[in-house]
Design an enzyme around this catalytic site. Structure first.
Site, PDB file in Angstrom:
ATOM      1  N   GLU A   1      10.530   6.613  -1.539  1.00 23.96           N
ATOM      2  CA  GLU A   1      10.596   6.878  -2.966  1.00 23.96           C
ATOM      3  C   GLU A   1      10.263   8.328  -3.307  1.00 23.96           C
ATOM      4  O   GLU A   1       9.458   8.970  -2.639  1.00 23.96           O
ATOM      5  CB  GLU A   1       9.632   5.937  -3.705  1.00 23.96           C
TER       6      GLU A   1
ATOM      7  N   CYS B   1       7.605  14.538  -6.956  1.00 25.36           N
ATOM      8  CA  CYS B   1       6.693  14.067  -5.918  1.00 25.36           C
ATOM      9  C   CYS B   1       7.548  13.443  -4.816  1.00 25.36           C
ATOM     10  O   CYS B   1       8.297  12.500  -5.076  1.00 25.36           O
ATOM     11  CB  CYS B   1       5.753  13.043  -6.542  1.00 25.36           C
TER      12      CYS B   1
ATOM     13  N   CYS C   1       3.072   4.880   6.531  1.00 20.79           N
ATOM     14  CA  CYS C   1       2.049   5.847   6.945  1.00 20.79           C
ATOM     15  C   CYS C   1       1.130   5.166   7.941  1.00 20.79           C
ATOM     16  O   CYS C   1       0.777   4.001   7.781  1.00 20.79           O
ATOM     17  CB  CYS C   1       1.243   6.340   5.744  1.00 20.79           C
TER      18      CYS C   1
ATOM     19  N   CYS D   1      -5.295   4.306   4.772  1.00 23.48           N
ATOM     20  CA  CYS D   1      -6.405   4.473   3.826  1.00 23.48           C
ATOM     21  C   CYS D   1      -6.579   3.165   3.063  1.00 23.48           C
ATOM     22  O   CYS D   1      -5.609   2.486   2.725  1.00 23.48           O
ATOM     23  CB  CYS D   1      -6.136   5.629   2.869  1.00 23.48           C
TER      24      CYS D   1
ATOM     25  N   CYS E   1      -4.563   2.441  -0.378  1.00 24.44           N
ATOM     26  CA  CYS E   1      -3.211   2.988  -0.521  1.00 24.44           C
ATOM     27  C   CYS E   1      -2.152   1.967  -0.128  1.00 24.44           C
ATOM     28  O   CYS E   1      -2.180   1.404   0.969  1.00 24.44           O
ATOM     29  CB  CYS E   1      -3.072   4.244   0.332  1.00 24.44           C
TER      30      CYS E   1
ATOM     31  N   CYS F   1       0.532   7.300  -8.475  1.00 21.74           N
ATOM     32  CA  CYS F   1      -0.001   7.633  -7.147  1.00 21.74           C
ATOM     33  C   CYS F   1      -0.388   6.379  -6.390  1.00 21.74           C
ATOM     34  O   CYS F   1      -1.091   5.525  -6.918  1.00 21.74           O
ATOM     35  CB  CYS F   1      -1.292   8.434  -7.263  1.00 21.74           C
TER      36      CYS F   1
END
Ligand code: SAH
Ligand code: SF4
Length: 361
Positions: A91, A104, A111, A115, A118, A338
């Site tokens: 995205e 962004c 990933c 974290c 996230c 975010c």
């Protein structure tokens, strides 16, 4: 297979042209068509000799990822879901503001760093994006948004804060950054291009040497014990090393401060004591803080800090003369805020076996 010219930065494109027996200025001409004009068809490049256009058509292509979905938020934020093949999508999010248009972008499908708060991390890692897939996000956004009255593209700022850890896809990220900065590419200033990292210390040093752009560091905790839990890569590169790397980065950075991102998690890292501890921690690093109210996603047990807790936290930092902003949540009606970027990722690490991927509305 045809060579995708979007995979080359200026240096590599010039080398490619030399290989096929063409002069260096041709590479510049081509870059202007691809990035300044947003052209993807050789046939439309009218000032390039027909013979060269034919040669390129046979050997090369300008292949941008396909858009699978475009969503528009009530506040003008736009989100694109881009197909990057083999069942993966990433995205990119456009955030319009009065004086700038920020894009962004993502650097990886998924990933690996996991974290705790996230959504991308919860999907596990599949693969690094190619240069074409990274720069292709900017290409598409400009294509969809068009140019303004002065003939400039809508995107004036790029932040690598989408899916993935850009510094773990170092080479492709740097080539894409160079295309953003190049005069024959998008011609953005270093100050308007930001890499966000969770703190991959050796790669921060490399970035400083190879392509120093503005740097944002995801701090999220004032001590190692808490950061080990929230940002697991802290176990490898603890705070002392991370802050030393920040100081080294500033020797070459285009801005004279590091932006620290700090996600505000209710009852976890948002007390006044945490704020005081943070002030002591960053004493020797010129910095600004960006407080990000946590954006929830389906499989999380964290909650967003209360507004009064965020205000109190901010006041402690401000009293210590640290410029602190609280990030406005944009595009949350389309899950574009975010940490909500999920895309669709075929998880090779099988993390999603435990926590199923939930697709967006
Ligand atoms: N991997 C890089 C860049 C992508 S994440 C990094 O971690 O810095 C961009 C920012 O969004 C980071 O500061 C990240 O910690 C933050 N973030 C991740 N999940 C979030 C969530 N659910 N709510 C708010 N911010 C989040
Ligand atoms: Fe990866 Fe950044 Fe998410 Fe951490 S916050 S899991 S580094 S994308």
């Amino acid at each position: 297979m045809k060579q995708n010219l979007l995979d080359f930065d200026a240096h590599a494109l010039t080398a490619y042209f030399a290989e096929i027996g063409e002069k260096p200025f041709r590479a510049k001409q081509l870059m202007r068509w691809m990035y300044k004009e947003g052209e993807s068809e050789f046939a439309a490049m009218t000032d390039i000799a027909v013979s060269l256009r034919d040669k390129l058509t046979q050997q090369a292509c300008i292949n941008v990822p396909t858009i699978m979905r475009e969503e528009l938020s009530d506040d003008g934020t736009r989100k694109w879901l881009l197909d990057v093949g083999t069942g993966n999508a990433v995205e990119a999010v456009y955030i319009p503001e009065a004086t700038r248009g920020t894009l962004c972008i993502s650097s990886q499908a998924g990933c690996a760093l996991d974290c705790a708060f996230c959504s991308t991390g919860k999907q596990g890692f599949n693969r690094n994006l190619s240069v074409a897939e990274i720069i292709g996000q900017l290409w598409w956004a400009n294509h969809q948004l068009g140019k303004n009255a002065e003939g400039n593209w809508a995107i004036s700022n790029v932040v690598m804060m989408g899916m993935g850890e850009p510094l773990l896809n170092f080479d492709n990220t740097v080539s894409a950054l160079r295309l953003m900065l190049d005069d024959h590419g998008y011609g953005l200033s270093r100050r308007r291009v930001t890499v966000s990292t969770s703190g991959v210390v050796p790669a921060m040093d490399r970035l400083r040497e190879e392509c120093p752009v503005a740097l944002a560091v995801s701090l999220h905790a004032p001590n190692d014990a808490l950061r080990d839990v929230l940002v697991p890569i802290n176990k490898k590169y603890p705070l002392k090393e991370l802050l030393a790397a920040c100081r080294r980065y500033l020797e070459k950075a285009p801005r004279d401060f590091i932006t620290f991102e700090y996600v505000m998690l209710d009852g976890v890292n948002d007390s006044v004591q945490h704020a005081h501890e943070l002030v002591r921690l960053v004493r020797e690093v010129p910095c600004k803080f960006n407080l990000i109210p946590f954006n929830p996603f389906p499989q999380t047990h964290y909650q967003r800090s209360r507004p009064d807790a965020i205000a109190r936290f901010r006041d402690v930092l401000m009293q210590a003369n640290i410029v602190t902003t609280t990030r406005k949540t944009r595009g949350d009606d389309i899950a574009a805020a975010c940490g909500q970027l999920a895309g669709q990722v075929q998880d090779k690490t099988k993390r999603t076996m435990q926590r199923p991927v939930v697709l967006h509305r």
